[in-house]
Write a protein that holds these residues in place. Structure first.
Motif, PDB file in Angstrom:
ATOM      1  N   ALA A 112      -0.719   1.954   4.885  1.00 38.54           N
ATOM      2  CA  ALA A 112      -0.522   1.034   3.764  1.00 38.54           C
ATOM      3  C   ALA A 112      -1.659   1.237   2.776  1.00 38.54           C
ATOM      4  N   PHE A 113      -1.299   1.495   1.509  1.00 41.31           N
ATOM      5  CA  PHE A 113      -2.300   1.854   0.513  1.00 41.31           C
ATOM      6  C   PHE A 113      -1.920   1.306  -0.850  1.00 41.31           C
ATOM      7  N   GLN A 114      -2.879   1.388  -1.762  1.00 43.08           N
ATOM      8  CA  GLN A 114      -2.613   1.184  -3.187  1.00 43.08           C
ATOM      9  C   GLN A 114      -3.145   2.418  -3.920  1.00 43.08           C
ATOM     10  N   MET A 115      -2.433   2.868  -4.925  1.00 41.65           N
ATOM     11  CA  MET A 115      -2.836   4.091  -5.626  1.00 41.65           C
ATOM     12  C   MET A 115      -4.163   3.935  -6.362  1.00 41.65           C
TER      13      MET A 115
ATOM     14  N   ILE B 148       4.806   7.413   7.485  1.00 35.97           N
ATOM     15  CA  ILE B 148       5.296   6.632   6.342  1.00 35.97           C
ATOM     16  C   ILE B 148       4.115   6.116   5.534  1.00 35.97           C
ATOM     17  N   GLY B 149       4.156   6.320   4.237  1.00 37.24           N
ATOM     18  CA  GLY B 149       3.219   5.660   3.338  1.00 37.24           C
ATOM     19  C   GLY B 149       3.860   4.397   2.808  1.00 37.24           C
ATOM     20  N   LEU B 150       3.099   3.325   2.720  1.00 37.09           N
ATOM     21  CA  LEU B 150       3.640   2.055   2.224  1.00 37.09           C
ATOM     22  C   LEU B 150       2.750   1.567   1.087  1.00 37.09           C
ATOM     23  N   HIS B 151       3.343   1.477  -0.100  1.00 38.71           N
ATOM     24  CA  HIS B 151       2.551   1.093  -1.281  1.00 38.71           C
ATOM     25  C   HIS B 151       2.540  -0.434  -1.396  1.00 38.71           C
ATOM     26  N   THR B 152       1.501  -1.036  -0.843  1.00 42.49           N
ATOM     27  CA  THR B 152       1.407  -2.496  -0.746  1.00 42.49           C
ATOM     28  C   THR B 152       0.534  -3.036  -1.873  1.00 42.49           C
ATOM     29  N   VAL B 153       1.124  -3.186  -3.048  1.00 42.62           N
ATOM     30  CA  VAL B 153       0.360  -3.611  -4.232  1.00 42.62           C
ATOM     31  C   VAL B 153       0.147  -5.126  -4.212  1.00 42.62           C
ATOM     32  N   PHE B 154      -1.111  -5.524  -4.154  1.00 40.93           N
ATOM     33  CA  PHE B 154      -1.407  -6.969  -4.174  1.00 40.93           C
ATOM     34  C   PHE B 154      -2.342  -7.351  -5.319  1.00 40.93           C
ATOM     35  N   GLU B 155      -2.629  -6.399  -6.204  1.00 41.64           N
ATOM     36  CA  GLU B 155      -3.478  -6.650  -7.378  1.00 41.64           C
ATOM     37  C   GLU B 155      -3.123  -5.608  -8.427  1.00 41.64           C
ATOM     38  N   HIS B 156      -3.481  -5.865  -9.686  1.00 36.54           N
ATOM     39  CA  HIS B 156      -3.189  -4.910 -10.765  1.00 36.54           C
ATOM     40  C   HIS B 156      -1.726  -4.444 -10.723  1.00 36.54           C
ATOM     41  N   HIS B 157      -0.809  -5.394 -10.567  1.00 35.79           N
ATOM     42  CA  HIS B 157       0.594  -5.007 -10.400  1.00 35.79           C
ATOM     43  C   HIS B 157       1.119  -4.176 -11.562  1.00 35.79           C
ATOM     44  N   ALA B 158       0.712  -4.532 -12.787  1.00 40.47           N
ATOM     45  CA  ALA B 158       1.247  -3.818 -13.954  1.00 40.47           C
ATOM     46  C   ALA B 158       0.833  -2.349 -13.949  1.00 40.47           C
ATOM     47  N   ALA B 159      -0.319  -2.077 -13.340  1.00 40.96           N
ATOM     48  CA  ALA B 159      -0.845  -0.708 -13.364  1.00 40.96           C
ATOM     49  C   ALA B 159      -0.282   0.156 -12.249  1.00 40.96           C
TER      50      ALA B 159
ATOM     51  N   PRO C 190       7.274  10.523   3.361  1.00 41.66           N
ATOM     52  CA  PRO C 190       8.042   9.437   2.747  1.00 41.66           C
ATOM     53  C   PRO C 190       7.137   8.254   2.394  1.00 41.66           C
ATOM     54  N   ILE C 191       7.318   7.718   1.193  1.00 41.92           N
ATOM     55  CA  ILE C 191       6.508   6.598   0.722  1.00 41.92           C
ATOM     56  C   ILE C 191       7.432   5.501   0.213  1.00 41.92           C
ATOM     57  N   GLY C 192       7.273   4.307   0.756  1.00 43.20           N
ATOM     58  CA  GLY C 192       8.072   3.173   0.332  1.00 43.20           C
ATOM     59  C   GLY C 192       7.249   2.194  -0.488  1.00 43.20           C
ATOM     60  N   VAL C 193       7.888   1.564  -1.471  1.00 41.24           N
ATOM     61  CA  VAL C 193       7.229   0.533  -2.270  1.00 41.24           C
ATOM     62  C   VAL C 193       7.505  -0.823  -1.613  1.00 41.24           C
ATOM     63  N   ASP C 194       6.447  -1.466  -1.165  1.00 36.20           N
ATOM     64  CA  ASP C 194       6.588  -2.781  -0.543  1.00 36.20           C
ATOM     65  C   ASP C 194       7.163  -3.751  -1.583  1.00 36.20           C
ATOM     66  N   THR C 195       8.238  -4.450  -1.228  1.00 32.33           N
ATOM     67  CA  THR C 195       8.947  -5.315  -2.180  1.00 32.33           C
ATOM     68  C   THR C 195       8.061  -6.456  -2.673  1.00 32.33           C
ATOM     69  N   ALA C 196       8.007  -6.607  -3.993  1.00 32.69           N
ATOM     70  CA  ALA C 196       7.187  -7.668  -4.584  1.00 32.69           C
ATOM     71  C   ALA C 196       7.715  -9.039  -4.173  1.00 32.69           C
ATOM     72  N   SER C 197       6.804  -9.988  -4.034  1.00 31.33           N
ATOM     73  CA  SER C 197       7.174 -11.366  -3.690  1.00 31.33           C
ATOM     74  C   SER C 197       7.401 -12.157  -4.972  1.00 31.33           C
ATOM     75  N   GLN C 198       8.257 -13.152  -4.876  1.00 28.89           N
ATOM     76  CA  GLN C 198       8.541 -13.985  -6.052  1.00 28.89           C
ATOM     77  C   GLN C 198       7.375 -14.918  -6.359  1.00 28.89           C
ATOM     78  N   ASP C 199       6.773 -15.442  -5.330  1.00 28.07           N
ATOM     79  CA  ASP C 199       5.824 -16.542  -5.524  1.00 28.07           C
ATOM     80  C   ASP C 199       4.413 -16.205  -5.046  1.00 28.07           C
ATOM     81  N   SER C 200       4.123 -14.932  -4.895  1.00 32.22           N
ATOM     82  CA  SER C 200       2.808 -14.538  -4.387  1.00 32.22           C
ATOM     83  C   SER C 200       2.477 -13.140  -4.870  1.00 32.22           C
TER      84      SER C 200
END
Lengths: 188, 188, 188, 188
Positions: C36-39, C67-78, C96-106
């Protein structure tokens, strides 16, 4: 008695970092990681020995036995036991290190000949049953070394093998954890 | 005669990688980079000597003189000239390396004493006029070493200084490029 | 049906480097290594992703699924999917790299929440039986990662577990090697 | 007026890490080190930007002006100013960074075109007199960068050049040390 499939024993003329000489028959039941090196071998100094130190530290909770083997096959005058002692001190090496016994009629020392090693660094992994699991010349990737060690450590001790409990190191003489059961039942 | 502000000369008992002994008076007019090391000093092996090799390579088009100085102050038996010879061979070191002359009554060798070095690695840079520009114990950043050398190389030779032309190295005996003019006109 | 001891499945909104979406139930029977990473996470870029690439390469002869998992929890726009696509291209990532689904309220994405991850990089290893074997935040040593993977790969598939053969990757849809026997008996 | 031998000025649409826009005419009298990079360029991230940070730190006692220039010529959508802002934050970059102005009719941004840069990373060094001293595409050795900077910093300011005093950075607006004298005489 050691069967033909067993690896040759180490032929060591002097030990550092251990109060008790090590030999492979005594270590049967445990996995043994041997790093064969020369103190003036650049790839050993920059890669092999730091890797061996990490192995010693990261696998300290297992019954793995780490051994350094000083297999001098060139520049013999420059790499005698006193030089090695200074080297071990300066590089803060803490695992047991044996000096491969010099040969009378060859620059290749005794253990190096027995194993047919091609040079330094050479990595050797011996399984709990005393057989050779890995033997290769050159630099090895940490990911692979970690995997080979885990595979060897996971292997159960064959019931017909009498583990030898005298595998002492500078850290003391711990009873091998994975052989506790067979030890209790013993062998005839 | 060397003035008081001049650095002490090197006291070397044996040279490697040069057919002609080097000394600082003969090198006046050129910048000199000295890496004082011990072959069993881990920071020298991992950082200082590779840096010195890069200096030798990257400044090859200047008249910089690179010198390695083997300043053994411990483990003397393990780091004699024969051991150093094997070390130089195995690590493929190509710049001139001098063995700092052992002292009769001290473990600290002669040149090390003259310069008051605190240990190894030590980096010394001597200007064209024979004065000390840099002298420090420890690991140095490449960016700074590059800057110090450029500063020293950019310094013109004082007109009152008679450059000595005998600065031979293993690469040959080139006439210092920056002193060509004053050489022709000579000094009274 | 997945028992309670099974790990939560991945919640991925977009996949790269695979023509078929991956999910953990389909991968049961195989070992899964998730990075699990962020670019824009420096430790991921300098350590975690190169390590994951080495894992992909060095364990290519096993049935490990990386599996790579792109778990973005900051700087979402970037770090949207287009930015990630460019990043994957420039860094030549092939697993294979998956984008962790964004949460509605977090700001914390869905899979990251399910696993209770503390940040990036996070390393997760899932065994053949679908249970969690390793889950830790931070940089991991190659020796340990190698050992954990070997341990997980050596674990036999429980007989009561029906392996799912649909574990396709960008490399194709290979039949898991460890399940070869049951496959052979199941064909005429 | 800038003579023909002067370098083209920077064309920057947005600045980070400086409250005052920088431009080369204002910086005349000082040496300028420009690192042209893209945030998704692996060699910039692993080598060029850490090197530029070291330059900023190790030459902080000189009047060198360090500038990062974000010359995006591919993946434009992934490397906009917001993405760069997050990148600068995560990588803890502290030197002034300008965004090279996008071109209307080309993927190559404006300053990149003016200088004829071949890609990223590109290293540019501008002398006190505003002329180009170094301009090269690719990774540069620290030893050489240090030497180039020292050479440029050692160059005296030509008497005919009126230094500009407005060279402000995020560290404040220091009076260039080498131009202190002419400044005093040159102001009413």
């Amino acid at each position: 008695m050691i069967a033909d499939t067993q690896v040759p024993d180490l032929d060591v003329s002097h030990w550092f970092n251990t109060s008790v000489p090590l030999d492979l028959p005594k270590l049967r039941g445990r996995v043994v990681f041997i790093h064969a090196f020369q103190m003036l071998c650049p790839a050993c100094v920059s890669h092999g020995l730091p890797q061996t130190q990490r192995v010693q530290r990261l696998f300290r909770d297992t019954d793995l036995q780490v051994i350094g083997l000083h297999t001098v096959f060139e520049h013999h005058a420059a790499m005698g036991p006193d030089a090695l002692k200074a080297f071990i001190h300066e590089y803060r090496l803490t695992f047991p290190i044996g000096v491969d016994t010099a040969s009378q009629d060859s620059p290749i020392p005794s253990t190096m000949q027995r194993y047919g090693m091609r040079g330094t660094p050479t990595t050797i992994i011996i399984g709990r049953d005393g057989t050779l699991r890995h033997h290769r010349f050159g630099i090895e990737d940490d990911l692979l070394v970690g995997a080979w060690l885990a595979d060897a450590l996971a292997e159960p001790l064959p019931e017909t093998t009498a583990p030898n409990l005298e595998g002492c190191t500078s850290d003391g003489c711990a009873i091998p954890v994975t052989t506790a059961h067979s030890m209790e039942t013993g062998t005839p």
